[in-house]
Design an enzyme around this catalytic site. Structure first.
Site, PDB file in Angstrom:
ATOM      1  N   SER A 138       1.431   0.322   0.753  1.00  0.00           N
ATOM      2  CA  SER A 138       1.372   0.090  -0.701  1.00  0.00           C
ATOM      3  C   SER A 138       2.155  -1.173  -1.018  1.00  0.00           C
ATOM      4  O   SER A 138       3.029  -1.575  -0.233  1.00  0.00           O
ATOM      5  CB  SER A 138       2.023   1.263  -1.431  1.00  0.00           C
ATOM      6  OG  SER A 138       2.209   0.970  -2.806  1.00  0.00           O
ATOM      7  N   TYR A 151       9.525   7.032  -3.473  1.00  0.00           N
ATOM      8  CA  TYR A 151       8.132   6.690  -3.089  1.00  0.00           C
ATOM      9  C   TYR A 151       8.135   5.356  -2.358  1.00  0.00           C
ATOM     10  O   TYR A 151       7.515   5.209  -1.299  1.00  0.00           O
ATOM     11  CB  TYR A 151       7.217   6.634  -4.326  1.00  0.00           C
ATOM     12  CG  TYR A 151       5.813   6.191  -3.960  1.00  0.00           C
ATOM     13  CD1 TYR A 151       5.002   6.999  -3.162  1.00  0.00           C
ATOM     14  CD2 TYR A 151       5.308   4.961  -4.362  1.00  0.00           C
ATOM     15  CE1 TYR A 151       3.728   6.591  -2.777  1.00  0.00           C
ATOM     16  CE2 TYR A 151       4.041   4.540  -3.989  1.00  0.00           C
ATOM     17  CZ  TYR A 151       3.249   5.362  -3.197  1.00  0.00           C
ATOM     18  OH  TYR A 151       1.994   4.951  -2.815  1.00  0.00           O
TER      19      TYR A 151
END
Ligand code: NDP
Ligand code: 8X3
Length: 250
Positions: A138, A151
């Site tokens: 990501s 995260y």
């Protein structure tokens, strides 16, 4: 293409779109996720084009992961492509008020789950000295944004694991690369905000986000290069997104 791919997180979003894209390339599929009925529907659809096998497991459950992969039927036991895609964010809170269950879910799914699946698949790739692993990271694995703390840590771990795998599997001739998306409209934000559809929708309002098919198309490109070409690391953003925090919204 006479190949077999195992895709984790194929029940929705990027994983599902990748399964569809691979079926269009004639790549046989092992589709994974917890939602068995969703996998069965996708299997029925994709079996018109390729051979499809379902594995329903929670990537957090080491035993389930290893048993499922060890017990694959003979015609699916040679995995050429592994797409480590299963993952999610849970919560978006400052570190001081973050929920420990959320932290553990992200660490257990995004990091440990990816490692379990990889550990179960890599030996047969290493033995054959052939294979391709695509890790879905990501932009959050390249930058940290407010409240993204754990995260982001989980996706920084994916970035490190991707680099480590490429080094360690170099002598085995295995291709390893990461695709790191920015904002993609999937079930991701619904999961992050625990089913709050309105809040999830607002993440993608006022600009043109990536669609899961955009990322799937890139993964398709990555796996269809000649074997001597390894696309090692890609960052893919919607045009409206400059980085983790700057999005040009109307
Ligand atoms: P979705 O929520 O649409 O899909 C997530 C997939 O992961 C589902 O198929 C889900 O299947 C699977 N999954 C989640 N938890 C588990 C678990 N414990 N065990 C097995 N499978 C699990 O999100 P995306 O498609 O957006 O996410 C796919 C990947 O892309 C993730 O790694 C995410 O971090 C990454 N990503 C997403 C971005 C975005 O903006 N959407 C941007 C950058 C990266 P099931 O629920 O059936 O188990
Ligand atoms: C998903 C993209 O920016 O929500 O990894 O973290 S972001």
């Amino acid at each position: 293409m006479n190949k077999t791919a195992l895709i984790t997180g194929a029940t929705s979003g990027i994983g599902k779109a990748t399964a569809i894209a691979f079926s269009e390339e004639g790549i046989n599929l092992i589709i994974c996720g917890r939602r068995k009925e969703t996998l069965e529907k996708l299997q029925t659809e994709l079996e018109k084009k390729v051979k499809v096998h379902i594995l329903s497991f929670d990537v957090r459950n080491k035993k389930e992961v290893f048993e499922a992969i060890e017990e694959l039927p003979e015609n699916f036991s040679k995995i050429d492509i592994l797409v480590n895609n299963a993952g999610n964010a849970h919560g978006l809170d400052p570190i001081q008020s973050g929920n420990i269950d959320d932290w553990e879910a992200m660490i257990d799914i995004n990091i440990k789950g990816l490692l379990y699946v990889s550990k179960a698949v890599i030996p047969q790739m290493a033995e054959r000295k052939q294979g391709h692993i695509i890790n879905i990271g990501s932009i959050a694995g390249k930058e940290v944004y407010p409240n993204g703390n754990v995260y982001s840590a989980s996706k920084h771990a994916v970035d490190a694991i991707n680099k480590g795998m490429r080094i360690d599997l170099n002598q085995q001739g295995i291709r390893v690369g990461a695709v790191n998306p920015g904002l993609v409209e999937t079930e991701f934000s619904e999961v992050r905000f625990k089913g709050d559809k309105e809040r999830a929708k607002s993440v993608y309002e006022g600009f043109d986000p990536l669609k899961p098919e955009d990322i799937a198309d890139i993964i398709r490109f990555v796996v269809t290069r000649p074997y001597h070409v390894n696309i090692a690391d890609l960052l893919v953003l919607p045009t409206a997104q400059a980085n983790s925090t700057i999005v040009n919204k109307e």
